[in-house]
Design a protein around this motif. Structure first.
Motif: not given
Ligand code: NAP
Ligand code: ZN
Length: 346
Positions: A3-26
């Motif tokens: 998954s590709k998205g945007y994330a905040a990394h610290v409180a009040k910090g800017a949101l920046t591009p973020f890649e991560f995994e979502r679960r396999d389909l149940r």
């Protein structure tokens, strides 16, 4: 699933591009390609830790619309290609009194937030809709009416249901005077619903320039709260007032506008406590109440109502790199009336 998205990394910090995994389909899961995700003020409160400690990295977003791309073996509620919506929670205990009554939003064991929380296993973090895809248990997603413009649908999943639910619960309709405080993402949906339900509507706004828009959305009256005299001029004749303001306001001013048995419903959540004089409530048997989103059956009912009445949110569609500016503009009450991220830009 990647998954590709945007994330905040610290409180009040800017949101920046973020890649991560979502679960396999149940077995009961569906996967969707997100088309649009709304920016709710709650995203900002959480990314800035205005409601207490948050989980980082945080991919916000709980106003999601998208198209089903695959389904688990046990899913018969949706098919590939369906347009569906995901809101503020993605699971709940399914066993408590509230869950059994379709009020999963008030789950006795706590709903599972779409982001800034953990799956029911207590360890897998949940990531929200500022991303290109999503995986959810089919029981917690809803079908979007095909006749609605998709860009304005995502905000229905939080702003929409959050105002629809209290309006229905407190019987807004013909002969009822309903006030909406704050014409933002939530407030403008409340105004559209209250008008469609047949109530007489008044908007209380600290932005006088919003009057023409408010009237176009169905406001019978518009009160600029910049003029404090109005509190004395208006009679105590409101049946229901919904406070959607994201900041602290003087609640007593509005409680005094309620008639006997009238109700002021808290919806905006600044995170700061209020002090209320009991006399203001006692003298007219007034109620001060709260309301939080809505359950899955009501979410579907609200979307069907929107389909019948052609109701969507007024939106400004933005690309992912504009998210941080959109946060600033939302906090400054400068959005008409919801920012929606085009998920193809993640
Ligand atoms: P929003 O789009 O920023 O709208 C809030 C509106 O409040 C603004 O447009 C503005 O309206 C008014 N406002 C803002 N600051 C103000 C101030 N200092 N004084 C007076 N009025 C002010 O936010 P939203 O997304 O609608 O969310 C509103 C609140 O509801 C947030 O606190 C959010 O966390 C909460 N929320 C609650 C639920 C729930 O289930 N209860 C669900 C979602 C969100 P005017 O310019 O018209 O004055
Ligand atoms: Zn929200």
């Amino acid at each position: 699933m990647k998954s590709k998205g945007y994330a905040a990394h610290v409180a009040k910090g800017a949101l920046t591009p973020f890649e991560f995994e979502r679960r396999d389909l149940r077995a009961n899961d569906v996967a969707l390609d997100i088309s649009y995700a709304g920016i709710c003020h709650s995203d900002i409160h959480q990314a800035r830790e205005e409601w207490g400690r948050a989980n980082f990295p945080m991919v916000p977003g709980h106003e999601i619309v998208g198209t089903v791309t695959s389904i688990g073996s046990a899913v018969n509620k949706f098919s590939v290609g369906d347009l569906i919506g995901v809101g503020v929670f993605i699971d709940s205990c399914r066993e408590c009194e509230q869950c059994l009554a379709g009020l999963q939003n008030y789950c006795a064991n706590g709903m599972t937030g779409t982001y800034n929380g953990f799956e029911r296993d207590g360890v897998s973090p949940t990531y929200g809709g500022y991303s290109n895809n999503f995986v959810i248990d089919a029981d917690y997603a809803v079908k979007v009416p095909a006749n609605l413009d998709q860009t304005g649908v995502a905000p229905l999943m939080c702003a929409g249901i959050t105002l629809y639910s209290p309006l229905k619960h407190w019987n807004a309709g013909p002969g009822k005077k309903v006030g909406i405080i704050g014409l933002g993402g939530l407030g403008h949906m409340g105004l559209k619903f209250a008008h469609a339900l047949g109530a007489t509507t008044t908007v209380f706004s600290h932005s006088p320039e919003k009057e023409a828009d408010a009237r176009a959305m169905g406001a019978d009256h518009f009160v600029s709260t910049k003029n404090p005299e109005f509190y004395n001029e208006l009679a105590s004749d409101f049946d229901l007032i919904l406070n959607t303001v994201s900041a602290e306001i003087n609640l007593e001013d509005y409680l005094r506008l309620l008639k006997v048995d009238g109700t002021l419903v808290m919806i905006g959540l600044s995170g700061k406590p209020y002090a209320i004089g009991a006399g203001t409530l006692i003298g007219k048997r007034r109620s001060l109440a709260g309301s939080m989103i809505g359950g899955i059956p009501e979410l579907q009912e609200m979307l069907d109502f929107c389909g019948q009445h052609q109701i969507t949110s007024d939106v400004e569609v933005i690309s992912a790199e504009y998210i941080n500016q959109a946060y600033e503009r939302t906090v400054a009450s400068d959005v008409k009336y919801r920012f929606v991220i085009d998920a193809s830009t993640f």
